[in-house]
Design a protein around this motif. Sequence first.
Motif, PDB file in Angstrom:
ATOM      1  N   GLY A 110      42.787  30.700  47.170  1.00 25.37           N
ATOM      2  CA  GLY A 110      42.001  31.315  46.216  1.00 25.37           C
ATOM      3  C   GLY A 110      43.032  31.876  45.022  1.00 25.37           C
ATOM      4  O   GLY A 110      44.155  32.114  45.242  1.00 25.37           O
ATOM      5  N   ALA A 111      42.280  31.930  44.171  1.00 29.28           N
ATOM      6  CA  ALA A 111      43.076  32.490  42.863  1.00 29.28           C
ATOM      7  C   ALA A 111      42.057  32.987  41.955  1.00 29.28           C
ATOM      8  O   ALA A 111      41.131  33.054  41.867  1.00 29.28           O
ATOM      9  N   LEU A 112      42.494  33.734  40.868  1.00 30.75           N
ATOM     10  CA  LEU A 112      41.693  34.110  39.799  1.00 30.75           C
ATOM     11  C   LEU A 112      42.343  33.842  38.284  1.00 30.75           C
ATOM     12  O   LEU A 112      41.887  33.360  37.304  1.00 30.75           O
ATOM     13  N   THR A 113      43.842  34.446  38.114  1.00 27.18           N
ATOM     14  CA  THR A 113      44.366  34.483  36.921  1.00 27.18           C
ATOM     15  C   THR A 113      45.062  32.887  36.489  1.00 27.18           C
ATOM     16  O   THR A 113      45.203  32.376  37.565  1.00 27.18           O
ATOM     17  N   PRO A 114      45.498  32.570  35.496  1.00 25.85           N
ATOM     18  CA  PRO A 114      46.333  31.484  35.082  1.00 25.85           C
ATOM     19  C   PRO A 114      47.495  31.393  36.048  1.00 25.85           C
ATOM     20  O   PRO A 114      47.833  30.281  36.535  1.00 25.85           O
ATOM     21  N   THR A 115      48.000  32.868  35.948  1.00 21.95           N
ATOM     22  CA  THR A 115      49.351  32.586  37.007  1.00 21.95           C
ATOM     23  C   THR A 115      49.111  32.119  38.355  1.00 21.95           C
ATOM     24  O   THR A 115      49.700  31.465  39.062  1.00 21.95           O
ATOM     25  N   GLU A 116      48.144  32.816  39.001  1.00 20.56           N
ATOM     26  CA  GLU A 116      47.429  32.582  40.226  1.00 20.56           C
ATOM     27  C   GLU A 116      47.233  30.964  40.332  1.00 20.56           C
ATOM     28  O   GLU A 116      47.466  30.315  41.462  1.00 20.56           O
ATOM     29  N   VAL A 117      46.591  30.466  39.567  1.00 22.37           N
ATOM     30  CA  VAL A 117      46.270  29.095  39.624  1.00 22.37           C
ATOM     31  C   VAL A 117      47.421  28.360  39.641  1.00 22.37           C
ATOM     32  O   VAL A 117      47.513  27.329  40.473  1.00 22.37           O
ATOM     33  N   GLY A 118      48.225  28.584  38.732  1.00 19.72           N
ATOM     34  CA  GLY A 118      49.451  27.982  38.610  1.00 19.72           C
ATOM     35  C   GLY A 118      50.267  28.073  40.293  1.00 19.72           C
ATOM     36  O   GLY A 118      51.018  27.018  40.621  1.00 19.72           O
ATOM     37  N   ARG A 119      50.227  29.043  40.671  1.00 26.79           N
ATOM     38  CA  ARG A 119      51.079  29.469  41.958  1.00 26.79           C
ATOM     39  C   ARG A 119      50.404  28.500  42.970  1.00 26.79           C
ATOM     40  O   ARG A 119      51.085  27.935  43.695  1.00 26.79           O
ATOM     41  N   ALA A 133      33.855  34.261  41.116  1.00 29.52           N
ATOM     42  CA  ALA A 133      33.363  33.657  39.842  1.00 29.52           C
ATOM     43  C   ALA A 133      32.222  34.374  39.127  1.00 29.52           C
ATOM     44  O   ALA A 133      32.410  34.299  37.678  1.00 29.52           O
ATOM     45  N   ARG A 134      31.394  34.908  39.620  1.00 30.53           N
ATOM     46  CA  ARG A 134      30.307  35.560  39.067  1.00 30.53           C
ATOM     47  C   ARG A 134      30.556  36.828  37.905  1.00 30.53           C
ATOM     48  O   ARG A 134      30.036  36.681  36.981  1.00 30.53           O
ATOM     49  N   ALA A 135      31.681  37.491  38.328  1.00 25.60           N
ATOM     50  CA  ALA A 135      32.207  38.276  37.649  1.00 25.60           C
ATOM     51  C   ALA A 135      32.723  37.849  36.243  1.00 25.60           C
ATOM     52  O   ALA A 135      32.635  38.800  35.403  1.00 25.60           O
ATOM     53  N   PHE A 136      33.138  36.861  35.963  1.00 27.08           N
ATOM     54  CA  PHE A 136      33.794  36.084  34.890  1.00 27.08           C
ATOM     55  C   PHE A 136      32.912  35.099  34.150  1.00 27.08           C
ATOM     56  O   PHE A 136      33.089  34.862  32.935  1.00 27.08           O
ATOM     57  N   GLY A 137      32.082  34.367  34.860  1.00 32.19           N
ATOM     58  CA  GLY A 137      31.053  33.551  34.575  1.00 32.19           C
ATOM     59  C   GLY A 137      31.556  32.123  34.352  1.00 32.19           C
ATOM     60  O   GLY A 137      32.850  31.954  34.344  1.00 32.19           O
ATOM     61  N   PRO A 138      30.731  30.994  34.030  1.00 26.97           N
ATOM     62  CA  PRO A 138      31.238  29.709  34.002  1.00 26.97           C
ATOM     63  C   PRO A 138      32.136  29.590  32.658  1.00 26.97           C
ATOM     64  O   PRO A 138      32.939  28.607  32.837  1.00 26.97           O
ATOM     65  N   GLY A 139      32.039  30.220  31.638  1.00 29.12           N
ATOM     66  CA  GLY A 139      32.863  30.096  30.344  1.00 29.12           C
ATOM     67  C   GLY A 139      34.191  30.499  30.826  1.00 29.12           C
ATOM     68  O   GLY A 139      35.199  29.747  30.439  1.00 29.12           O
ATOM     69  N   SER A 156      33.479  30.282  43.466  1.00 25.65           N
ATOM     70  CA  SER A 156      33.103  31.219  44.393  1.00 25.65           C
ATOM     71  C   SER A 156      32.862  32.897  44.244  1.00 25.65           C
ATOM     72  O   SER A 156      33.655  33.093  43.521  1.00 25.65           O
ATOM     73  N   GLY A 157      31.869  33.287  44.854  1.00 26.33           N
ATOM     74  CA  GLY A 157      31.408  34.645  44.668  1.00 26.33           C
ATOM     75  C   GLY A 157      30.556  34.929  43.682  1.00 26.33           C
ATOM     76  O   GLY A 157      30.603  34.816  42.505  1.00 26.33           O
ATOM     77  N   GLY A 158      29.476  35.169  44.459  1.00 28.71           N
ATOM     78  CA  GLY A 158      28.198  35.383  43.533  1.00 28.71           C
ATOM     79  C   GLY A 158      27.568  34.242  42.781  1.00 28.71           C
ATOM     80  O   GLY A 158      26.748  34.355  41.771  1.00 28.71           O
ATOM     81  N   VAL A 159      27.893  32.995  43.352  1.00 28.75           N
ATOM     82  CA  VAL A 159      27.272  31.644  42.844  1.00 28.75           C
ATOM     83  C   VAL A 159      25.763  31.459  43.513  1.00 28.75           C
ATOM     84  O   VAL A 159      25.762  31.493  45.002  1.00 28.75           O
ATOM     85  N   ASP A 160      24.922  31.374  42.782  1.00 25.84           N
ATOM     86  CA  ASP A 160      23.665  31.253  43.300  1.00 25.84           C
ATOM     87  C   ASP A 160      22.958  30.115  42.595  1.00 25.84           C
ATOM     88  O   ASP A 160      23.169  29.546  41.536  1.00 25.84           O
ATOM     89  N   ALA A 161      21.523  29.817  43.054  1.00 21.77           N
ATOM     90  CA  ALA A 161      20.637  28.845  42.173  1.00 21.77           C
ATOM     91  C   ALA A 161      20.498  28.811  40.729  1.00 21.77           C
ATOM     92  O   ALA A 161      20.449  28.116  40.087  1.00 21.77           O
ATOM     93  N   PHE A 167      28.298  26.689  36.290  1.00 24.56           N
ATOM     94  CA  PHE A 167      29.705  26.431  36.765  1.00 24.56           C
ATOM     95  C   PHE A 167      30.186  25.137  36.870  1.00 24.56           C
ATOM     96  O   PHE A 167      31.323  24.773  36.523  1.00 24.56           O
ATOM     97  N   LEU A 168      29.216  24.203  37.491  1.00 22.35           N
ATOM     98  CA  LEU A 168      29.668  22.935  37.482  1.00 22.35           C
ATOM     99  C   LEU A 168      29.809  22.138  36.186  1.00 22.35           C
ATOM    100  O   LEU A 168      30.750  21.529  35.987  1.00 22.35           O
ATOM    101  N   ARG A 169      28.975  22.546  35.263  1.00 20.35           N
ATOM    102  CA  ARG A 169      29.082  22.019  33.776  1.00 20.35           C
ATOM    103  C   ARG A 169      30.261  22.662  33.185  1.00 20.35           C
ATOM    104  O   ARG A 169      30.949  21.887  32.121  1.00 20.35           O
TER     105      ARG A 169
END
Length: 212
Positions: A110-119, A133-139, A156-161, A167-169
Motif C-alpha cells: 500500500g502507498a499514497l504519496t509519490p515517495t511511498e510509491v517509490g519506496r 483512492a476515492r479521496a483523491f479520485g482517478p485524476g 483501493s478504498g471507496g471504489v464502486d460501480a 480508475f481503470l482508464r
Amino acid sequence: MHPDFLSRLTKDRVIAVVRAPHIPDAAALCAALRAGGVRWIEFTRTTPSLAAHLRRAVAEDGTGVGAGTVMTAAQARELIDAGAGYLVTPGCRPEVAETAAAAGVPVVLGALTPTEVGRAVDLGADAVKIFPARAFGPGYLRDLAGPFPEVPLVASGGVDADNAAGFLRAGARAVCAGSQVVAPSVVAAADWAEITRRARAFVDSLDGPEGP
C-alpha cells in the motif's frame, strides 16, 4: 517479481476485498464471486479466524486467494502457511515484503504519496495499492503514472460501480471491490446468489463511462 501474477491480475481487473465478521463458508463465497466474474479474492486480516478461512478456500480452489491488511512478518508467515497466494498491505511494510520474497509469494504494498510509491517499488512490490483512492479520485492515479509509468497501480478504498471504470482508464491495472460486492450482512446470510449478482454487476461496470 512475479510477471504471471501481474498479467493475470491486469487481465481480470478486480479484487474482491472481504472484510466480514462472519463467513459461513469461505469456499462457497469464493465460488459465488467467481460465478460473477471476480476471480481474485482478498481475505483481510481483520476477519476473525482468517487462517482457517484461507485454508478452507484454498483447499477447494486456491486460484486468486490472498490475504490483506498484513502488517508484520509473523502475520505474513502465518498466512502464507495457511495458503495465501499473495499478500496485500495497507502501507509500505518492509518486513512483509521481505517475508513474501523469501517465500516466493507476490506482494501488493500500500502507498499514497509519490515517495511511498517509490519506496514500495524499492521493496520489490509486484503492484502498488493506492489507498484511499476515492479521496483523491482517478485524476490522482493519472498524475502518479507520469513519474511512475511502469509501476502497476491498484486503486483501493471507496471504489464502486460508479467510479471503477474511471480508475481503470486513469491507468490502474486493477481495482478493489469492497462492501458493494461483499457486504458483510449478505456474506453472513450465505446469500451466494446475491453475491454472484453483485459481482457480475461490478464487473459489468468496468467498461462503463469514465468516472469523475
